[in-house]
Design a protein around this motif. Structure first.
Motif, PDB file in Angstrom:
ATOM      1  N   ASN A   1     -52.863-114.679 -69.778  1.00 40.42           N
ATOM      2  CA  ASN A   1     -51.644-114.219 -70.442  1.00 40.42           C
ATOM      3  C   ASN A   1     -50.494-114.195 -69.443  1.00 40.42           C
ATOM      4  OD1 ASN A   1     -53.310-113.680 -72.718  1.00 40.42           O
ATOM      5  ND2 ASN A   1     -53.845-111.696 -71.837  1.00 40.42           N
TER       6      ASN A   1
ATOM      7  N   LYS B   1     -52.973-108.152 -79.488  1.00 34.55           N
ATOM      8  CA  LYS B   1     -53.374-107.329 -78.338  1.00 34.55           C
ATOM      9  C   LYS B   1     -54.881-107.378 -78.136  1.00 34.55           C
ATOM     10  CE  LYS B   1     -51.230-103.470 -79.552  1.00 34.55           C
ATOM     11  NZ  LYS B   1     -50.677-102.099 -79.464  1.00 34.55           N
TER      12      LYS B   1
ATOM     13  N   ALA C   1     -56.690-109.065 -74.764  1.00 38.40           N
ATOM     14  CA  ALA C   1     -57.555-108.256 -73.911  1.00 38.40           C
ATOM     15  C   ALA C   1     -58.955-108.822 -73.774  1.00 38.40           C
ATOM     16  CB  ALA C   1     -57.630-106.828 -74.462  1.00 38.40           C
ATOM     17  N   SER C   2     -59.479-109.419 -74.839  1.00 37.59           N
ATOM     18  CA  SER C   2     -60.900-109.780 -74.836  1.00 37.59           C
ATOM     19  C   SER C   2     -61.183-111.246 -75.133  1.00 37.59           C
ATOM     20  CB  SER C   2     -61.632-108.917 -75.868  1.00 37.59           C
ATOM     21  OG  SER C   2     -61.144-109.178 -77.183  1.00 37.59           O
TER      22      SER C   2
ATOM     23  N   ASP D   1     -49.588-104.415 -70.863  1.00 42.82           N
ATOM     24  CA  ASP D   1     -50.665-104.211 -69.892  1.00 42.82           C
ATOM     25  C   ASP D   1     -51.664-105.359 -69.914  1.00 42.82           C
ATOM     26  OD1 ASP D   1     -51.934-102.862 -67.865  1.00 42.82           O
ATOM     27  OD2 ASP D   1     -53.094-101.550 -69.194  1.00 42.82           O
ATOM     28  N   ARG D   2     -51.620-106.160 -70.969  1.00 39.22           N
ATOM     29  CA  ARG D   2     -52.530-107.296 -71.074  1.00 39.22           C
ATOM     30  C   ARG D   2     -51.964-108.558 -70.410  1.00 39.22           C
ATOM     31  NH1 ARG D   2     -53.818-103.501 -74.534  1.00 39.22           N
ATOM     32  NH2 ARG D   2     -55.716-103.589 -75.812  1.00 39.22           N
TER      33      ARG D   2
ATOM     34  N   HIS E   1     -51.242-110.903 -67.474  1.00 39.93           N
ATOM     35  CA  HIS E   1     -51.875-111.099 -66.162  1.00 39.93           C
ATOM     36  C   HIS E   1     -50.863-111.434 -65.075  1.00 39.93           C
ATOM     37  CE1 HIS E   1     -55.456-112.192 -68.866  1.00 39.93           C
ATOM     38  NE2 HIS E   1     -55.672-111.001 -68.357  1.00 39.93           N
TER      39      HIS E   1
ATOM     40  N   ARG F   1     -58.048-103.658 -65.305  1.00 40.13           N
ATOM     41  CA  ARG F   1     -57.189-104.716 -65.836  1.00 40.13           C
ATOM     42  C   ARG F   1     -56.413-105.415 -64.725  1.00 40.13           C
ATOM     43  NH1 ARG F   1     -55.051-102.217 -71.582  1.00 40.13           N
ATOM     44  NH2 ARG F   1     -56.834-102.944 -72.807  1.00 40.13           N
TER      45      ARG F   1
END
Length: 710
Positions: free
Chosen positions: A253, A326, A330-331, A382-383, A385, A441
């Motif tokens: 991301n 989101k 994240a996953s 926050d996701r 990178h 994270r």
């Protein structure tokens, strides 16, 4: 009209294979531009896989097709270093584009030719969907304007991305109007091929990489993207490389915001046929993730990279769009209906910053250009990178585009796609470990960034300790930039921004900063002038800022004047409270202070540009005493707190965030009212350890301790 069995002049095979075109002709001089050492090495090791980028540029100016389409053709017809053959090849490509590329305004002309000739080849964007009522696949042609054209199931099965939409292809059409069945679609797809390399020998690239230095390889990658590396310094080269990481790393991301004209979306629109740019930012959950009606995975399942242009316009027509995004960021998975789906597409967000970076840093955050429903969503950011500082990349000028040789764009894109199958996420573990300010994270983000950059620069896995350290520092900076903005938006939840890495051999800990935070702190080191000091306080909008107070005393009649505080009544009252308290209690400080025979001038500066705080009384009182006694405040000190007209000390609002702002602003000593000592339990110990905390019990005590008087 019956089917014309004769081959059309612009036959499909002629568009793909070289006819009567001898690339081994030797009686011509080599291109005069082909004299650079790097160009020679490229020709030696990658013959037939490189193209002269000025040819792309020349044809691109007259043809509205992606770079990888042009270079696919140039790679087939201009894969030589002989000038005469290159000229022939360029003309062939121009002829193909002239005859076969479909311009929207000439669609009817092409359709008419197809009807008259019975067979015709075109270059157009194609998307395919399943017509489940008729149980057949149907194609739609973007520029040609044709819809519901039957297509063999062979093609969507072989090229799944056709189902995601808008793939540039070469198509051999036939036309047959059946008078017995007028409703039958007369357009027949005889042959279709996406514009892409048929195969790639990755082992060849990994082996040949040994013959190039790091600097040469970086220059090759940039030239392959059309950039001229000699026009950029090393810092800009690394920032341009960072744009490629989402193309080599799964589920990466990336965010890049900056001025217009710096090529933020160029890579994702032009360089790779494996990425798609969502212009305007508007989409649906069905289009992006999963269509519940057709049971088809959306763009994230069809593409290696999904980029959103103009982040300010990001909008989902579905209420659950952002939460699903989101979850996916994240996953790498998302839930639709009863099933959980996985995909590997990276997400890229690019957009424009309309203010200066300094202004954004003072007034809001570097994520401010995002739409209002996302701009305050810390879980979304926050996701991320990595955040590329787009303001450090210069606006593109003609000389920034290369005329030298680079990989055929499609060759480069296939190399990057193959590298997605590998991982170097643990590459730095042998030499370094990450500091304890990085949470899970943060660690994942840094590892992904390190892995992506190694894939680009050292795809064969051959590197030294200093090579890894260089990449690690850059990766940590990209993630810390995200964390710094999260701290501005979310407060103390994201206080741990002091990223560091530790050398496994020497155990030396190195801290990583971000350039825009600056080495010049708002609260500088060194002694201030008497009457000058810094305070930190909250304003009415909830933001916490740094304020500088400058005070001067001169002979006079006891007048007091303050500027810079604006028109807010509460702010003016806090300043007046300070002077009133001085007049009533100056004797408790020193008999040398006179409020009758001297005038006092005060100016308050809002260093962050966020508005004026009303918590200025205590700091103003200390500043007045400092000026009156001609004694400076202790260096690198922030004075916190406020007082009432009767001398009652006020507790500090939001102590944790206030101390974090003190740290970010450069304070090394902090004066705090003793009444706020109980709130220190809410402050992370790591933050407290950065200061010398000085407690005061009264306004007079604050003056003595601020001036260093025992």
């Amino acid at each position: 009209m019956t089917l014309n069995s004769e081959r059309a002049p612009n036959n499909f095979e002629g568009m793909i294979f070289l006819d009567n075109f001898d690339l081994h002709e030797t009686n011509d001089l080599k291109d005069s531009q082909f004299n650079d050492d790097l160009n020679n090495k490229l020709n030696e090791y990658f013959e037939g896989r490189i193209v002269r980028k000025d040819l792309t540029k020349k044809i691109k100016e007259g043809a509205n097709v992606p770079v990888y389409v042009l270079e696919y053709l140039l790679g087939k017809y201009c894969a030589t270093t002989y000038e005469s053959l290159i000229e022939k090849g360029v003309q062939t490509v121009k002829d193909i584009l002239s005859e076969n590329f479909v311009r929207p305004d000439e669609a009817q002309k092409i359709i008419s030719k197809l009807r008259e000739l019975g067979s015709y080849s075109v270059i157009d964007k194609v998307s395919v969907k399943l017509n489940y009522r008729a149980d057949r696949y149907e194609a739609e042609f973007s520029n040609l304007g044709l819809k519901d054209v039957p297509i063999s199931e062979e093609y969507p099965s072989k090229y799944e991305r056709l189902l995601g939409g808008n793939i540039w292809c070469m198509i051999q059409f036939e036309y047959f109007y059946d008078e017995a069945d007028p409703r039958r679609n007369p357009f027949i797809i005889r042959k279709l091929a996406p514009i892409q390399m048929p195969n790639l020998d990755l082992d060849e690239i990994l082996h040949v990489r040994d013959n190039f230095t790091k600097e040469e390889w970086i220059d090759i990658l940039l030239r392959s993207c059309g950039m001229e590396p000699t026009q950029f310094d090393d810092r800009v080269k690394w920032l341009l490389l960072a744009r490629l990481v989402p193309l080599v790393e799964n589920n990466f991301n990336l965010c890049e915001l900056g001025p217009r004209g710096t090529g933020k979306s160029h890579v994702y629109r032009e360089i790779s046929p494996n990425s798609i740019l969502v212009s305007g930012g508007q989409t649906t959950v069905a289009n992006l993730f999963y269509n519940m009606s057709t049971k088809m995975v959306g763009l994230v399942g069809m593409w290696d990279c999904v980029a959103f242009d103009e982040v300010a316009g990001i909008h989902f027509k579905d209420k659950d769009g952002v939460p699903i995004m989101k979850d996916y960021m994240a996953s790498g998975s998302f839930s639709r209906g009863k099933n959980e789906k996985n995909a590997s597409a990276s997400m890229v967000f690019v957009g424009n910053i309309n203010q200066s970076v300094d202004t954004l840093l003072k007034t809001s955050s570097l994520f401010d250009p995002f739409p209002s429903d996302i701009a305050k969503d810390t879980a979304f950011f926050d996701r991320m990178h990595c955040y590329i500082p787009g303001w450090e990349i210069p606006k593109y000028r003609p000389e920034y585009f290369t005329d030298d040789y680079g990989f055929i764009t499609d060759y480069l894109s296939e190399f990057m796609r193959e590298m997605r199958k590998r991982s170097f996420a643990d590459a730095f573990d042998e030499y370094f470990r990450l500091g304890n300010n990085l949470n899970q994270r943060d660690v994942v983000a840094v590892r992904k960034m390190v892995s992506g950059l190694i894939k680009l620069i050292y795809p064969n896995g051959k590197y030294e300790k200093e090579d890894i350290e260089e990449i690690l520092i850059f990766a940590m900076e990209g993630r810390r930039r995200v964390k710094e903005q999260l701290k501005k938006i979310g407060g103390m939840e994201f206080y741990d921004v002091n990223f560091s890495y530790i050398d496994n051999e020497t155990l030396a800990e190195n801290f990583i900063s971000v350039p825009e935070q600056g080495g010049g702190k708002l609260i500088p080191e060194g002694m201030n002038k008497p009457g000058h000091l810094y305070t930190v306080g909250k304003v009415d909008n909830g933001m916490i800022g740094v304020f500088k107070i400058e005070t001067k005393m001169m002979n006079g009649t006891g007048k007091f004047n303050c500027t810079g505080i604006g028109s807010k009544k509460e702010v003016k009252e806090s300043i007046d409270t300070a002077f009133s308290y001085l007049k009533s209690n100056s004797a408790n400080i020193s008999g040398m202070i006179s409020t009758k025979n001297n005038d006092y001038l005060m100016q308050v500066q809002d260093l962050n540009g966020i508005g004026m705080t009303k918590h200025l009384a205590l700091a103003s009182f200390v500043a007045l005493c400092s000026a009156a006694l001609n004694k400076p405040v202790l260096p690198s000190t922030a004075i916190l707190g406020s007082l009432s007209i009767g001398g009652t000390l006020m507790k500090i609002e939001d102590l944790s965030n206030t101390l974090q702002v003190c740290l970010d602003s450069g304070a090394k000593k902090v004066l705090i009212p003793i009444s706020s000592s109980a709130d220190l339990a809410t402050v992370p110990p790591e933050l407290i350890g950065n200061f010398s905390l000085i407690f005061y019990q009264s306004p007079e005590d604050a003056v003595f301790k601020a001036l260093g008087v025992e």
